[in-house]
Design an enzyme around this catalytic site. Structure first.
Site, short mmCIF file in Angstrom:
data_model
loop_
_atom_site.label_atom_id
_atom_site.label_comp_id
_atom_site.label_asym_id
_atom_site.label_seq_id
_atom_site.Cartn_x
_atom_site.Cartn_y
_atom_site.Cartn_z
N ALA A 33 0.83 -1.22 0.00
CA ALA A 33 0.00 0.00 0.00
C ALA A 33 0.86 1.27 0.00
O ALA A 33 0.39 2.33 -0.37
CB ALA A 33 -0.91 0.00 1.22
N GLU A 129 -15.48 -4.71 -3.37
CA GLU A 129 -15.04 -6.04 -3.82
C GLU A 129 -15.69 -7.15 -3.01
O GLU A 129 -16.05 -8.22 -3.53
CB GLU A 129 -13.51 -6.13 -3.70
CG GLU A 129 -12.92 -7.42 -4.22
CD GLU A 129 -13.11 -7.59 -5.72
OE1 GLU A 129 -12.50 -6.86 -6.49
OE2 GLU A 129 -13.92 -8.46 -6.10
N GLY A 134 -17.49 -12.91 -2.29
CA GLY A 134 -16.54 -12.95 -1.16
C GLY A 134 -15.11 -12.69 -1.56
O GLY A 134 -14.75 -11.59 -1.97
N ASP A 201 -30.15 -12.77 -2.98
CA ASP A 201 -28.73 -12.47 -2.76
C ASP A 201 -27.95 -12.56 -4.09
O ASP A 201 -27.17 -11.66 -4.43
CB ASP A 201 -28.17 -13.45 -1.72
CG ASP A 201 -26.69 -13.26 -1.49
OD1 ASP A 201 -26.30 -12.29 -0.84
OD2 ASP A 201 -25.91 -14.12 -1.98
N LYS A 205 -25.97 -9.56 -6.42
CA LYS A 205 -24.58 -9.67 -6.91
C LYS A 205 -24.51 -9.57 -8.43
O LYS A 205 -23.63 -8.89 -8.97
CB LYS A 205 -23.98 -10.99 -6.41
CG LYS A 205 -23.80 -11.02 -4.89
CD LYS A 205 -23.51 -12.43 -4.39
CE LYS A 205 -23.36 -12.48 -2.88
NZ LYS A 205 -23.38 -13.85 -2.34
N1 HSE Z 1 -25.25 -15.77 1.98
C1 HSE Z 1 -24.27 -15.68 0.93
C2 HSE Z 1 -24.03 -17.05 0.35
C3 HSE Z 1 -22.96 -15.14 1.37
O1 HSE Z 1 -24.62 -18.04 0.77
O2 HSE Z 1 -23.24 -17.13 -0.58
C4 HSE Z 1 -22.97 -13.67 1.49
O3 HSE Z 1 -23.37 -13.06 0.32
#
Ligand code: HSE
Length: 440
Positions: A33, A129, A134, A201, A205
């Site tokens: 950094a 990110e 993840g 979810d 994303k």
């Molecule tokens: N609940 C999400 C998953 C993880 O099962 O991939 C966080 O976005």
């Protein structure tokens, strides 16, 4: 140079991982950094938990606004989640001139336009990110590594909970409800798993990835979202017999008519790498015109994998925060005045192929009638599988399953013909329709 100072909002699993990794790798992170990165303040309603996570020398408060008001804090990490107070705090942090790092996909997918506009006006960065897949650096790859490309499509397994459930259903031949209970017992699924199993979810994303891939505003409200709750074990079995696995995919595609943006269970050829991503792992396939097809695989959740993404954002901000705002990487990869107005297509306009399962009376002319209606609608059949009636309904059964794979067809046309098929007296149960992606 003195370390850059960071305030953390929310001392949960990812916050704890962020502390651990920053401490463990502090020398290497500093060398990358250009200066040290220190979390000097943490806010959590549970101050005892925050104290435990933060260790000595870190100021712990219950009120997040104390962190935002602290003039020494350069970067605020938001790990609270949800659209409520998190939105307010992110906007307040931006207004206070703080850079923001967040793992909050729901917030950005729904309110991203407002948040990015506020950040742009204030000249601060909002880095996310950790919000998608993840620990996989997919935002970095899409926004920077693939910047030469006209991205054509991407498809991802971006929810570990549902991928774990689908893997277990296939491996053990169990139904959805049984596997969900087991996943909750093992801690793979939340006590309230609605956002995961209903595809929300994954929808958040893929909405973010679509915006970056095509330079369109974030439009979660235009995404078509279906989860895995209605999937039957027998369809997973039939798909396997036909050479496919069923995965919950987030898909976004550029077409001549507009952008496809959708999440739903999909048949994927078993030979594709994506079909072999098992358990709670994530993977995203991106197809660019220059690079061809690329694959990104890794842990999509968890303390240290997600912390890995949070810290990557901290390093990016540390390197860039003195740069002129116009010379930084734009939030959504494209400069705000160069965004595209390509429309997100309604699901009826999407073109893909299909798996259809019809429970039919096992009598003369049924197959001919079904294929006749498909032919009249201009839908071409790729493969047909018919089980023996005894195997489906037991000894002496007069019913059977007819499984049809189609070639590409427009979803609206498929909806119309499915209504006609459903009305036939020889079609005995609701027709199962699962989309199929060849990913070639
Ligand atoms: N609940 C999400 C998953 C993880 O099962 O991939 C966080 O976005």
């Amino acid at each position: 140079m003195k370390p850059i100072q960071v305030g953390l909002l929310g001392a949960g699993t990812v916050g704890s991982g962020t502390f651990k990794v920053l401490l463990r790798n502090q020398e290497e992170i500093k060398r990358r950094a250009g200066r040290g990165i220190e979390i000097t303040m943490v806010a959590d309603l549970d101050t005892a938990r925050a104290r435990e996570v933060a260790g000595e020398g870190v100021k712990v408060v219950a009120d997040a606004r104390e962190v935002i008001a602290n003039p020494d804090i350069d970067i605020v990490i938001e790990l609270i989640g949800g659209y409520g107070i998190a939105k307010q705090l992110v906007l307040e942090a931006i207004a206070a001139g703080k850079h923001v790092v967040t793992a909050n996909k729901a917030l950005l997918a729904v309110h991203g336009t407002e948040i990015f506009a506020a950040a742009h006006a204030k000249g601060v960065m909002v880095a996310f990110e950790a919000a998608v897949a993840g620990g996989i650096p997919i935002i970095k790859a899409l926004r920077e590594g693939l910047t030469a490309n006209s991205i054509q499509w991407l498809a991802g397994i971006i929810n570990g909970t549902t991928n774990f459930i689908l893997s277990e259903m296939r491996d053990k031949g169990l139904d959805f409800a049984t596997v969900l209970k087991e996943a909750q017992r093992l801690g793979y699924a939340e006590a309230d798993p609605t956002f995961d199993i209903e595809g929300v979810d994954a929808g958040h994303k893929v909405t973010l990835m679509s915006a970056i891939a095509f330079g369109i505003p974030v439009q979660f409200d235009k995404a078509h979202i279906e989860g895995i709750t209605k999937l039957a074990a027998q369809d997973i079995k039939y798909a396997e017999q036909l050479g496919y696995r069923i995965k919950l995919l987030g898909i976004t595609k550029r077409t001549a008519q507009g952008i496809e943006l959708r999440v739903h269970p999909s048949l994927v050829p078993s030979k594709r790498l994506l079909a072999n991503v098992e358990g709670a792992m994530n993977a995203v396939v991106v197809h660019g015109d220059a690079v061809g097809t690329t694959l990104y695989y890794g842990k999509g959740a968890g303390s240290e994998p997600t912390a890995s993404a949070v810290i990557a954002d901290l390093v990016d901000i540390t390197r860039l925060h003195t740069a002129d705002a116009a010379h930084r990487v734009p939030h959504l990869a494209f400069h705000p005045d160069a965004m595209s107005d390509l429309k997100v297509l309604p699901m009826a306009e999407v073109v893909t192929s299909y798996y259809l399962r019809l429970r039919v009376a096992d009598q003369a002319g049924v197959l001919a009638k079904v294929t006749g209606l498909l032919a009249t609608a201009g839908i071409s059949i790729d493969a047909v599988l018919q089980r023996e009636a005894d195997e489906v309904g037991g000894e002496g059964s007069t019913q059977t399953d007819l499984i049809i794979l189609t070639h590409d067809a427009r979803e609206g046309t498929v909806n119309d013909v499915l209504a006609e098929l459903q009305a036939l007296p020889t079609v005995l149960q609701p027709i199962v329709r699962i989309r199929k992606e060849e990913l070639s």
